[in-house]
Design a protein around this motif. Structure first.
Motif, PDB file in Angstrom:
ATOM      1  N   ASP A 110      22.748  -1.715  29.146  1.00  0.00           N
ATOM      2  CA  ASP A 110      23.112  -3.022  29.846  1.00  0.00           C
ATOM      3  C   ASP A 110      21.942  -3.726  30.793  1.00  0.00           C
ATOM      4  O   ASP A 110      21.805  -4.840  30.620  1.00  0.00           O
ATOM      5  CB  ASP A 110      24.489  -3.023  30.364  1.00  0.00           C
ATOM      6  CG  ASP A 110      25.695  -2.745  29.602  1.00  0.00           C
ATOM      7  OD1 ASP A 110      25.432  -3.174  28.461  1.00  0.00           O
ATOM      8  OD2 ASP A 110      26.340  -2.199  30.068  1.00  0.00           O
ATOM      9  N   GLN A 111      21.452  -2.670  31.529  1.00  0.00           N
ATOM     10  CA  GLN A 111      20.384  -3.014  32.605  1.00  0.00           C
ATOM     11  C   GLN A 111      19.277  -1.905  32.713  1.00  0.00           C
ATOM     12  O   GLN A 111      19.710  -0.747  32.401  1.00  0.00           O
ATOM     13  CB  GLN A 111      20.974  -3.487  33.847  1.00  0.00           C
ATOM     14  CG  GLN A 111      21.595  -4.763  34.174  1.00  0.00           C
ATOM     15  CD  GLN A 111      23.039  -4.597  33.697  1.00  0.00           C
ATOM     16  OE1 GLN A 111      23.682  -3.703  33.780  1.00  0.00           O
ATOM     17  NE2 GLN A 111      23.427  -5.669  33.302  1.00  0.00           N
TER      18      GLN A 111
ATOM     19  N   ASN B  29      18.096  -7.477  32.692  1.00  0.00           N
ATOM     20  CA  ASN B  29      19.293  -7.427  31.811  1.00  0.00           C
ATOM     21  C   ASN B  29      18.865  -7.125  30.448  1.00  0.00           C
ATOM     22  O   ASN B  29      17.378  -7.071  30.255  1.00  0.00           O
ATOM     23  CB  ASN B  29      20.039  -8.844  31.914  1.00  0.00           C
ATOM     24  CG  ASN B  29      20.986  -8.919  32.871  1.00  0.00           C
ATOM     25  OD1 ASN B  29      21.385  -8.218  33.569  1.00  0.00           O
ATOM     26  ND2 ASN B  29      21.406 -10.065  33.322  1.00  0.00           N
ATOM     27  N   ALA B  30      19.643  -6.738  29.594  1.00  0.00           N
ATOM     28  CA  ALA B  30      19.555  -6.348  28.394  1.00  0.00           C
ATOM     29  C   ALA B  30      18.480  -7.419  27.403  1.00  0.00           C
ATOM     30  O   ALA B  30      17.711  -6.910  26.579  1.00  0.00           O
ATOM     31  CB  ALA B  30      20.676  -6.105  27.314  1.00  0.00           C
TER      32      ALA B  30
ATOM     33  N   ASN C 168      29.352   0.750  32.593  1.00  0.00           N
ATOM     34  CA  ASN C 168      28.107  -0.087  32.427  1.00  0.00           C
ATOM     35  C   ASN C 168      26.904   0.739  32.648  1.00  0.00           C
ATOM     36  O   ASN C 168      26.794   1.097  33.765  1.00  0.00           O
ATOM     37  CB  ASN C 168      28.272  -0.991  33.806  1.00  0.00           C
ATOM     38  CG  ASN C 168      27.451  -2.356  34.037  1.00  0.00           C
ATOM     39  OD1 ASN C 168      27.277  -2.833  34.943  1.00  0.00           O
ATOM     40  ND2 ASN C 168      26.512  -2.343  32.990  1.00  0.00           N
TER      41      ASN C 168
ATOM     42  N   CYS D 117      31.583  -4.763  35.604  1.00  0.00           N
ATOM     43  CA  CYS D 117      30.589  -5.635  36.359  1.00  0.00           C
ATOM     44  C   CYS D 117      30.681  -5.503  37.983  1.00  0.00           C
ATOM     45  O   CYS D 117      31.740  -6.124  38.543  1.00  0.00           O
ATOM     46  CB  CYS D 117      30.374  -7.097  35.956  1.00  0.00           C
ATOM     47  SG  CYS D 117      29.235  -8.040  36.971  1.00  0.00           S
TER      48      CYS D 117
ATOM     49  N   THR E 202      31.134  -6.858  29.001  1.00  0.00           N
ATOM     50  CA  THR E 202      30.642  -5.464  29.722  1.00  0.00           C
ATOM     51  C   THR E 202      31.951  -4.755  30.000  1.00  0.00           C
ATOM     52  O   THR E 202      33.074  -5.276  30.050  1.00  0.00           O
ATOM     53  CB  THR E 202      29.797  -5.542  30.793  1.00  0.00           C
ATOM     54  OG1 THR E 202      30.457  -6.221  31.944  1.00  0.00           O
ATOM     55  CG2 THR E 202      28.394  -6.271  30.444  1.00  0.00           C
TER      56      THR E 202
ATOM     57  N   GLU F 244      28.826 -11.078  31.057  1.00  0.00           N
ATOM     58  CA  GLU F 244      27.483 -11.218  31.947  1.00  0.00           C
ATOM     59  C   GLU F 244      26.430 -11.895  31.443  1.00  0.00           C
ATOM     60  O   GLU F 244      25.953 -11.584  30.368  1.00  0.00           O
ATOM     61  CB  GLU F 244      27.243  -9.501  32.445  1.00  0.00           C
ATOM     62  CG  GLU F 244      26.258  -9.168  33.453  1.00  0.00           C
ATOM     63  CD  GLU F 244      26.262  -8.001  33.910  1.00  0.00           C
ATOM     64  OE1 GLU F 244      25.342  -7.552  34.770  1.00  0.00           O
ATOM     65  OE2 GLU F 244      27.057  -6.997  33.343  1.00  0.00           O
TER      66      GLU F 244
ATOM     67  N   VAL G 131      23.738 -10.347  29.066  1.00  0.00           N
ATOM     68  CA  VAL G 131      24.347  -8.926  28.523  1.00  0.00           C
ATOM     69  C   VAL G 131      25.450  -9.034  27.480  1.00  0.00           C
ATOM     70  O   VAL G 131      25.536  -8.581  26.324  1.00  0.00           O
ATOM     71  CB  VAL G 131      24.714  -7.872  29.698  1.00  0.00           C
ATOM     72  CG1 VAL G 131      25.304  -6.727  29.072  1.00  0.00           C
ATOM     73  CG2 VAL G 131      23.634  -7.618  30.582  1.00  0.00           C
TER      74      VAL G 131
END
Length: 268
Positions: free
Chosen positions: A46-47, A65-66, A13, A208, A205, A199, A202
């Motif tokens: 992803d973040q 978030n993405a 992640n 998480c 993933t 998620e 996103v």
């Protein structure tokens, strides 16, 4: 303006870390966050995590978030922040104060206590969050837990067989969840929780952290596993400790991938 960043991940992640604690950063919008997160035209993640000064803790952590949406919590990123900071710290998030302690190759994080009330998840209307009387295809009677951000958990016979890429976005955007929802599907084999997560903002993933916390709490509550619980995700393993009335303790690895910089105006 040239902005330095650190690329990190927790069990796959992955995060872009921007440190604005000593030197302030330009105003970060959802559009800039999404542009940086884009894996084709940006750095990719992803973040996106932004560290800032705080009046109530050692520092603050903002999480995007993405898709550019700002969210309350990220367990895997919390471990990465602990590794980046290099010392024990109290960190302000919009989901509450968390406490980080670096360990060899990772971190131990006090995520605070879980919340179970329907309006704390939140849901659109009252119901029992330990066994919700709702279903989507073959997924039914989930539990719901807020661990700084909202999660719904389905215990199934085979988590790998669930078409989470199709059902995840349907459940995420269901009107029952006014702030959208993270979707977890889990099965238990030989005392280990095997977990997959869709998620919000996103998608699927590799891991998480808050999903592992929420799922472990729900499993412990239902007597399916004992604390500490081992949670195996596609990216690796986390250990979650929890007893009723106490905080959730998450422990697991985090890794720095590389460092670089970018021109802010290229993404603004």
């Amino acid at each position: 303006m040239r902005i330095p960043f650190t690329k990190m991940h927790g069990l796959g992640n992955d995060f872009i870390m921007l440190d604005g604690r000593s030197n302030s950063l330009p105003d970060l919008t959802s559009a800039v966050a999404a542009a940086l997160a884009n894996r084709h035209t940006g750095i990719g993640c992803d973040q996106l995590i932004v560290l800032e000064p705080s009046n109530t803790a050692d520092f603050a952590m903002r999480i995007f978030n993405a898709d550019g949406g700002e969210v309350e919590a990220c367990g895997n990123a919390s471990r990465a922040v602990a590794l980046l900071h290099g010392a024990q710290a109290r960190v302000e998030t919009s989901g509450g104060i968390i406490e980080l302690s670096p360990t060899k190759g990772g971190a131990r994080v006090d995520m605070g206590p879980p919340r179970f009330d329907w309006d704390a998840i939140p849901l659109d209307y009252p119901m029992d969050t330990s066994a919700m009387p709702v279903s989507w295809d073959d997924l039914d009677t989930p539990a719901a837990v807020n661990v700084g951000n909202p999660h719904v958990i389905f215990f199934v016979r085979d988590s790998e067989a669930v078409p989470l890429d199709r059902l995840g976005p349907i459940i995420e955007h269901d009107p029952l969840f006014p702030e959208r929802i993270n979707v977890n599907v889990a099965d238990i084999r030989d005392g280990t929780i095997h977990l997959r997560v869709w998620e919000r903002g996103v998608g699927l993933t590799k891991a998480c952290g808050t999903g592992a916390c929420a799922t472990a709490v729900a499993a412990i509550r239902q007597g399916l596993v004992a604390s500490p619980a081992t949670v195996r995700l596609p990216g690796g393993v986390l250990t979650i400790e929890w007893e009723a009335g106490s905080s959730i303790i998450m422990e697991g690895p985090a890794t720095e991938s590389y460092r670089g910089s970018f021109e802010w105006d290229d993404y603004a």
